[in-house]
Design a protein around this motif. Structure first.
Motif, PDB file in Angstrom:
ATOM      1  N   ARG A 256       0.446  -1.168   0.232  1.00 35.26           N
ATOM      2  CA  ARG A 256       0.375   0.427  -0.100  1.00 35.26           C
ATOM      3  C   ARG A 256       1.109   1.371  -0.211  1.00 35.26           C
ATOM      4  O   ARG A 256       0.902   2.177  -0.714  1.00 35.26           O
ATOM      5  CB  ARG A 256      -1.404  -0.067   0.945  1.00 35.26           C
ATOM      6  CG  ARG A 256      -1.998   1.419   1.158  1.00 35.26           C
ATOM      7  CD  ARG A 256      -2.142   1.281   2.996  1.00 35.26           C
ATOM      8  NE  ARG A 256      -3.397  -0.371   2.486  1.00 35.26           N
ATOM      9  CZ  ARG A 256      -4.340  -0.003   1.919  1.00 35.26           C
ATOM     10  NH1 ARG A 256      -4.943   0.307   1.162  1.00 35.26           N
ATOM     11  NH2 ARG A 256      -5.727  -1.509   2.424  1.00 35.26           N
ATOM     12  N   LEU A 257       1.734   1.503   0.880  1.00 31.95           N
ATOM     13  CA  LEU A 257       2.787   2.241   0.430  1.00 31.95           C
ATOM     14  C   LEU A 257       3.451   2.643  -0.378  1.00 31.95           C
ATOM     15  O   LEU A 257       3.876   3.645  -0.538  1.00 31.95           O
ATOM     16  CB  LEU A 257       3.744   2.467   2.182  1.00 31.95           C
ATOM     17  CG  LEU A 257       4.763   3.005   2.405  1.00 31.95           C
ATOM     18  CD1 LEU A 257       3.540   4.849   2.960  1.00 31.95           C
ATOM     19  CD2 LEU A 257       5.733   3.133   3.617  1.00 31.95           C
ATOM     20  N   ALA A 258       4.002   1.484  -0.560  1.00 33.48           N
ATOM     21  CA  ALA A 258       4.441   1.507  -2.157  1.00 33.48           C
ATOM     22  C   ALA A 258       4.079   2.084  -3.610  1.00 33.48           C
ATOM     23  O   ALA A 258       3.707   2.936  -3.852  1.00 33.48           O
ATOM     24  CB  ALA A 258       4.963   0.094  -2.752  1.00 33.48           C
ATOM     25  N   LEU A 259       2.345   1.624  -3.707  1.00 35.88           N
ATOM     26  CA  LEU A 259       1.267   2.464  -4.606  1.00 35.88           C
ATOM     27  C   LEU A 259       1.002   4.075  -4.210  1.00 35.88           C
ATOM     28  O   LEU A 259       1.358   4.859  -4.779  1.00 35.88           O
ATOM     29  CB  LEU A 259      -0.073   1.814  -4.741  1.00 35.88           C
ATOM     30  CG  LEU A 259      -1.149   1.591  -5.180  1.00 35.88           C
ATOM     31  CD1 LEU A 259      -0.100   1.513  -6.877  1.00 35.88           C
ATOM     32  CD2 LEU A 259      -2.299   0.642  -4.920  1.00 35.88           C
ATOM     33  N   GLN A 260       0.985   4.283  -2.975  1.00 33.58           N
ATOM     34  CA  GLN A 260       0.584   4.934  -2.336  1.00 33.58           C
ATOM     35  C   GLN A 260       2.056   6.923  -2.563  1.00 33.58           C
ATOM     36  O   GLN A 260       1.553   7.516  -3.032  1.00 33.58           O
ATOM     37  CB  GLN A 260       0.794   5.849  -0.623  1.00 33.58           C
ATOM     38  CG  GLN A 260      -0.999   5.729  -0.573  1.00 33.58           C
ATOM     39  CD  GLN A 260      -0.602   5.418   1.496  1.00 33.58           C
ATOM     40  OE1 GLN A 260      -0.018   5.148   1.650  1.00 33.58           O
ATOM     41  NE2 GLN A 260      -1.798   4.851   1.862  1.00 33.58           N
ATOM     42  N   LYS A 261       2.717   6.185  -2.590  1.00 28.88           N
ATOM     43  CA  LYS A 261       4.406   7.030  -2.966  1.00 28.88           C
ATOM     44  C   LYS A 261       4.139   6.797  -4.672  1.00 28.88           C
ATOM     45  O   LYS A 261       4.290   7.776  -4.761  1.00 28.88           O
ATOM     46  CB  LYS A 261       5.728   6.189  -2.456  1.00 28.88           C
ATOM     47  CG  LYS A 261       6.045   6.352  -1.245  1.00 28.88           C
ATOM     48  CD  LYS A 261       6.599   7.200  -0.345  1.00 28.88           C
ATOM     49  CE  LYS A 261       6.834   7.482   1.475  1.00 28.88           C
ATOM     50  NZ  LYS A 261       6.578   8.260   2.031  1.00 28.88           N
ATOM     51  N   ALA A 262       4.136   5.768  -5.132  1.00 27.79           N
ATOM     52  CA  ALA A 262       4.281   5.854  -6.691  1.00 27.79           C
ATOM     53  C   ALA A 262       2.633   7.232  -6.971  1.00 27.79           C
ATOM     54  O   ALA A 262       3.428   8.435  -8.154  1.00 27.79           O
ATOM     55  CB  ALA A 262       3.719   4.959  -7.535  1.00 27.79           C
ATOM     56  N   VAL A 263       2.188   7.204  -6.722  1.00 25.93           N
ATOM     57  CA  VAL A 263       0.925   7.702  -7.077  1.00 25.93           C
ATOM     58  C   VAL A 263       0.827   9.148  -6.402  1.00 25.93           C
ATOM     59  O   VAL A 263       1.098   9.888  -7.937  1.00 25.93           O
ATOM     60  CB  VAL A 263      -0.524   7.312  -6.310  1.00 25.93           C
ATOM     61  CG1 VAL A 263      -1.541   8.721  -6.061  1.00 25.93           C
ATOM     62  CG2 VAL A 263      -1.010   5.720  -7.102  1.00 25.93           C
ATOM     63  N   ASP A 264       1.671   9.568  -5.617  1.00 26.53           N
ATOM     64  CA  ASP A 264       1.648  10.824  -5.282  1.00 26.53           C
ATOM     65  C   ASP A 264       3.361  11.700  -5.865  1.00 26.53           C
ATOM     66  O   ASP A 264       3.192  12.862  -5.681  1.00 26.53           O
ATOM     67  CB  ASP A 264       2.278  10.621  -3.451  1.00 26.53           C
ATOM     68  CG  ASP A 264       0.827  10.951  -2.991  1.00 26.53           C
ATOM     69  OD1 ASP A 264      -0.038  10.928  -2.697  1.00 26.53           O
ATOM     70  OD2 ASP A 264       1.355  10.132  -1.689  1.00 26.53           O
TER      71      ASP A 264
END
Length: 846
Positions: free
Chosen positions: A565-573
């Motif tokens: 989840r954190l990886a996806l959030q960082k990628a989106v941000d």
């Protein structure tokens, strides 16, 4: 006061060449008896790795340090222990050093490990052939190795990243070579490794293309040693004759009988090179320099000795000392050679006279005024060649004195030499133990030296040197942070799922503060976080990643750490679409489908862009995934639209009907989409009817997928009038639409009688002007005339004219008494004959 530099000089060639021996370190009691051990030395003042020689007996109770036969000990040149590790694999065949001071250990099964000076290693293999046949010997050089397998084949590995071994040319050996060596690629004109094999009385040279017999006759050779630059070879044969020849075997440089050395006892232990100028022959307790014309210099030691060839000399380890023997550099020779009259020597004498307040100084300076700049450069270079700080300072002072008499002189070399000597003196200190010469330092570069210091955990010294030389400290800080993580011990608090590791915050804060303090702006926190994760410090790794500014560095490690989840959030941000896609595809591949969708759905607005990107990708590449995603997120309308889109692409009638029914079901589950659900139901019924019609026509008529209007039209065209009427009734087609469709269909098949009957079947809901216009449009003007009389009276004249019935149009005007319209028709008529007739009608109405 230190001894004069010439104290340790010895001359060769009747005083034309001088060699000096400089004691680097005292090793009293620090090393075991080197005669009992297998040894490998690293060039450029590097460490010494030793392992007990199992073929020799070792006396019990010896005072020197001892260790197990399956252990390898690494010492610095000053005799300080750097590393001790045990070997848990099969028998070691060979070990050697890489350029960046990593120790390569190869065993008989073709497995080799590359150790750093902290004991960490990467393990690789030479492949199945080496594993099956075994490895009987190898030669390791700074950027690769060559192994000799049990089948007497040669395998080469380039680099230390686990590259695939390459088989060299087959030398067709019947037995293992008596001795052998290699010329590394960077010392070879072909830029490929060259293997030198001593076979019977000759030497074979083998590279990746061919094996060549050099047709020598003085073998067999027990020692084969190439010079550091690869241009010369030193060959020692069984009769004790030392030959020095060019590496292309075209020229013989020297020949020397080692049996003529009276103080030598026993067999020759080593044949090495003292730089590229002279050969070094080692016996127990004796090292003999053999010059180009077979002159010799003898150096005596206590106990067994071991020599390491350097590019500018040779390092010799004895029982109590570590020495450097080298040819006296030209700049040093020009200054300190007795009776020298070189400008640099005169400048040095002038400075000494000036220091003693002697008027001779001015006279000396005047005598070399044209060559003064050259003299200054000579003193600067000679300072770099000296080991003792006392003489370094004196030579630099002489150079500085000479600069004062020059109007224009670039001081860059002088300043750089002062900085360099400060660095060299620091790393030569016995606690560090890197006895680099100025030439070696210039060849390997300051960054390479800093890397060597960090590999020994000499972070403070490495950082100070980086700052002193204005080199970015990032590499030092990164290594320091990794070492800090390894040394810090996390403390568990809590139990079960609530267990956490204390100390992570403290270590993270310490690392971040140090980076900010020292300005390591280019240090990648992701690399340090990866190290923390590799040693099991996941919490610390996550905290460090929060300080990484580049999402492209954060995300891959977060994925490795299963922080999806954190990886996806960082990628989106980050706003990087490619990075977001990379994460989505990775998660789709590695997670269960339900977990993958749940991860995106539970992300809310923050992961909404990821959801949209996923839909865009799936719509183009993976419809099944998109269907599953809509279903899992309870998106009924989107599921229905997707089903419709898929139905439109289908050829199979049954599948298409099923898909439309599926869309109808999705729409029906949304109370706000009742109209769409009804339309889908009708669409499914229409497709079923069309499928039936095609069956009744034995597939000769295509109905499937057509609209209601087109279906009716095709029924009429093909004489299926009752079917057309039933479709009108079943699908509640309006009278107007049905009349238009039937008009067009009957006109298309030119069934004018049927059209007339149809027009009389009941009052036309679309009027009769439409009949006239459409028939005229299709070129059936004659048939259109019959419908004009049924049209409204005011329009008949124009309709007759449209059908080219001008006389009937004129008669219609006369009957209605419309003289104006008749006049209009006369003006528009196509020929004079009709015009005359219309004129007569106009005249008759006067």
């Amino acid at each position: 006061m230190s001894e004069h530099p010439t104290t340790s000089w010895k001359s060769l060639q009747d005083g034309k060449g001088f060699y000096r021996r400089q004691q680097l370190y005292s090793l009293q009691g620090k090393l075991p008896d080197l005669g009992d051990y297998v040894i490998s030395g690293c060039r450029y003042g590097g460490p010494l790795a030793i392992m007990r020689d199992n073929s020799k007996l070792v006396a019990i109770g010896r005072a020197a340090p001892a260790f197990g036969k399956s252990q390898i000990q690494v010492y610095s040149s000053a005799g300080e222990g750097l590393l001790l590790f045990s070997w848990d694999q099969s028998r070691i065949i060979r070990f050697g050093w890489t350029l960046n001071e990593r120790l390569v250990v190869l065993n008989e099964e073709g497995v080799y490990r590359v150790y750093d000076l902290q004991g960490d290693y990467q393990q690789y293999s030479l492949g199945s052939e080496a594993s099956e046949m075994g490895v009987i010997d190898a030669r390791i050089y700074e950027n690769g190795l060559v192994a000799l397998t049990g089948s007497l084949a040669l395998l080469e590995v380039k680099g230390w990243e686990g590259a695939r071994p390459m088989t060299l040319a087959n030398p067709n050996l019947a037995d293992p070579p008596i001795s052998w060596s290699i010329i590394p690629p960077d010392s070879n004109i072909s830029r490929h490794v060259e293997v030198l094999l001593s076979v019977e009385n000759t030497i074979y040279t083998v590279d990746n293309l061919e094996s060549t017999d050099q047709r020598l006759s003085q073998g067999p050779f027990t020692h084969v040693s190439p010079s550091p630059n690869g241009k010369l070879l030193a060959l020692l044969n069984a009769a004790g004759t030392l030959l020095v020849i060019s590496s292309d075997f075209q020229r013989r440089m020297a020949e020397f009988d080692t049996l003529n050395v009276p103080s030598a006892h026993g067999n020759v232990k080593q044949v090495e090179w003292c730089g590229n100028d002279a050969t070094l022959v080692i016996w127990e307790s004796l090292a003999v320099i053999v010059g180009p014309f077979a002159e010799t210099l003898e150096y005596y030691y206590v106990g067994n000795v071991f020599a390491v060839t350097e590019p500018d000399g040779v390092r010799i380890f004895g029982a109590d000392v570590c020495d450097l023997i080298q040819r006296v550099p030209d700049s040093t020779l020009s200054i300190f050679r007795p009776g020298s009259t070189s400008p640099a020597a005169i400048l040095y004498d002038a400075w000494e006279s000036f220091s003693q307040r002697s008027p001779k100084a001015d006279e000396s300076i005047r005598s070399i005024r044209p060559e003064l700049a050259t003299a200054v450069d000579g003193c600067v270079d000679a300072a770099g060649q000296e080991w003792e700080p006392y003489w370094q300072r004196r030579l630099l002072n002489a150079a500085k004195f000479g600069q004062g008499f020059l109007d224009f002189y670039n001081p860059t070399d002088f300043i750089t030499m002062g900085q360099t000597l400060k660095v060299l003196n620091a790393v030569r200190f016995y606690e560090v133990g890197i006895p680099l010469t100025y030439s070696q330092y210039s060849y390997t570069s300051p960054t390479h030296l800093i890397s060597r210091l960090t590999s020994r955990n000499e972070h403070l010294l490495a950082l100070r040197i980086s700052t002193f030389l204005s080199i970015k400290p990032d590499a030092v800080l990164k290594h320091w942070a990794s070492a800090k993580i390894l040394k810090s011990r996390p403390v568990a608090s809590g139990t079960g799922k609530d267990a956490e590791l204390d100390g992570d915050d403290e270590v993270c804060r310490l690392i971040v503060d140090k980076f900010k303090q020292l300005g390591g702006v280019d240090v990648s926190y992701a690399e340090i976080a990866k190290r923390a994760w590799e040693v099991g410090r996941t919490g610390l790794a996550t905290k460090l990643l929060d300080h990484e500014k580049r999402a492209s560095d954060q995300v891959p490690l977060l994925l490795s750490m299963k922080e999806d989840r954190l990886a996806l959030q960082k990628a989106v941000d980050s706003g990087d679409t490619d990075l977001a896609y990379q994460v989505l595809l990775h998660l789709h591949k590695h997670l269960a489908l339900g977990s993958f969708f749940r991860l995106i759905e539970d992300g809310g607005e923050r992961l909404a862009p990821a959801s949209r990107l996923l839909q865009v990708y799936a719509r183009e590449q993976d419809r099944d995934m998109l269907r599953d995603f809509y279903y899992s997120d309870d998106r009924r309308v989107e599921s229905a639209v997707l089903a419709l889109d898929e139905a439109s692409r289908m050829v199979d009638p049954s599948g298409r009907i099923t898909t439309v029914k599926s869309a109808q079901k999705f729409f029906s589950e949304d109370k706000d989409r009742s109209f769409e659900a009804k339309m889908m139901d009708e669409s499914a019924r229409l497709l079923a009817l069309q499928q039936q019609l095609e069956a009744e026509s034995d597939g000769k008529i295509s109905f499937f997928g057509q609209s209601v209007n087109e279906t009716i039209r095709r029924c009429i065209v093909n004489g299926m009038l009752k079917k057309a009427d039933k479709i009108k009734s079943d699908f509640k087609v309006s009278d107007k639409r049905f009349w238009y469709t039937k008009l067009h269909a009957l006109t298309e098949i030119r069934d004018f009688e049927g059209l007339d009957a149809f027009s009389r079947s009941k009052r036309s809901p679309i009027g009769y002007e439409v009949f006239v216009h459409y028939l005229v449009e299709k070129g059936y003007k004659k048939e259109a005339v019959a419908y004009v009389a049924r049209c409204d009276a005011p329009k008949r004249a124009d309709l007759y004219a449209e059908c080219d019935e001008w006389r009937m149009a004129g008669k219609e005007c006369k009957d209605r008494g419309d003289k104006a319209k008749l006049e209009q028709l006369r003006k528009k008529c196509p020929n004079s004959l009709v015009a005359r007739e219309l004129e007569l009608l106009v005249a008759s109405m006067k």
